[in-house]
Write an enzyme that holds these catalytic residues in place. Structure first.
Site, PDB file in Angstrom:
ATOM      1  N   HIS A  40      29.932  43.629  82.296  1.00 59.40           N
ATOM      2  CA  HIS A  40      30.925  43.022  81.488  1.00 59.40           C
ATOM      3  C   HIS A  40      30.094  41.461  80.422  1.00 59.40           C
ATOM      4  O   HIS A  40      30.345  40.777  79.917  1.00 59.40           O
ATOM      5  CB  HIS A  40      31.662  41.964  82.418  1.00 59.40           C
ATOM      6  N   ARG A  48      28.185  46.767  67.800  1.00 59.39           N
ATOM      7  CA  ARG A  48      28.911  46.778  68.622  1.00 59.39           C
ATOM      8  C   ARG A  48      30.187  47.829  67.998  1.00 59.39           C
ATOM      9  O   ARG A  48      31.052  47.798  67.197  1.00 59.39           O
ATOM     10  CB  ARG A  48      30.140  45.555  68.170  1.00 59.39           C
ATOM     11  N   LYS A  67      34.190  55.470  83.528  1.00 59.57           N
ATOM     12  CA  LYS A  67      35.052  54.583  83.205  1.00 59.57           C
ATOM     13  C   LYS A  67      36.371  54.427  81.764  1.00 59.57           C
ATOM     14  O   LYS A  67      35.745  54.390  80.780  1.00 59.57           O
ATOM     15  CB  LYS A  67      34.463  53.426  82.756  1.00 59.57           C
ATOM     16  N   CYS A 109      35.330  48.796  75.550  1.00 62.65           N
ATOM     17  CA  CYS A 109      34.702  50.083  75.072  1.00 62.65           C
ATOM     18  C   CYS A 109      35.668  50.554  76.029  1.00 62.65           C
ATOM     19  O   CYS A 109      35.787  50.847  77.233  1.00 62.65           O
ATOM     20  CB  CYS A 109      33.190  50.261  75.752  1.00 62.65           C
ATOM     21  N   ILE A 131      38.647  34.696  77.321  1.00 66.61           N
ATOM     22  CA  ILE A 131      38.350  35.122  78.715  1.00 66.61           C
ATOM     23  C   ILE A 131      39.210  34.995  79.919  1.00 66.61           C
ATOM     24  O   ILE A 131      39.313  33.353  80.345  1.00 66.61           O
ATOM     25  CB  ILE A 131      37.152  35.965  78.876  1.00 66.61           C
ATOM     26  N   HIS A 142      34.372  38.589  88.574  1.00 64.57           N
ATOM     27  CA  HIS A 142      35.767  39.198  88.316  1.00 64.57           C
ATOM     28  C   HIS A 142      36.292  39.014  86.621  1.00 64.57           C
ATOM     29  O   HIS A 142      37.051  37.876  86.767  1.00 64.57           O
ATOM     30  CB  HIS A 142      36.598  39.313  88.931  1.00 64.57           C
TER      31      HIS A 142
END
Length: 150
Positions: A40, A48, A67, A109, A131, A142
């Protein structure tokens, strides 16, 4: 030196035993933080866009299988780590997580197409978001999700 260790007797043994018990937990803690960083964190992205996502997902080992979705946080790592403390973060969802007090630049993504087999094609979206992270021992381990407003 040997005489000194003999004179320490049981204290020396307790010290060695303590190191042996603490070391695995520190190693596990660091491995969870490293996993978070690999999945991350990208301090200074080169673009980007879709090409960025396809390249970084492949380089970070997130394409075997592909993923479905991944978010990269950009900027300085000390700012992300600070969310684990009260100055830059606050408890979220009954204290299970921490939410940042300020927004971070992020790139999402998202897998484009139905197959999870390489080659993986990703669509990029960029934004500034808060976040929501889990922390252990004041280290981020995480990324739960991001939000536009808190």
């Amino acid at each position: 030196m040997v005489m000194f260790l003999k004179s320490m007797g049981p204290l020396w043994l307790l010290f060695i035993l303590g190191l042996w018990l603490v070391s695995p937990s520190l190693t596990q803690e660091n491995s969870r933080e490293k996993h978070f960083l690999i999945q991350h964190y990208d301090s200074n992205p080169n673009g980007r866009n879709d090409v960025y996502c396809e390249k970084i997902m492949r380089l970070r080992g997130l394409t075997k299988p592909c993923k479905a979705k991944n978010t990269f946080i950009h900027g300085g790592y000390p700012s992300i780590k600070a969310v684990c403390g009260d100055e830059a973060g606050k408890p979220y969802e009954e204290g299970r997580f921490r939410i940042s007090k300020s927004q971070f630049q992020v790139t999402n993504c998202v897998l484009h197409g139905g197959s999870t087999r390489p080659p993986c094609r990703y669509r990029a979206t960029s934004d500034f978001r808060y976040i929501v992270i889990a922390c252990e021992h004041d280290l981020p381990v995480h990324l739960d999700h991001t939000v536009t407003a808190n």
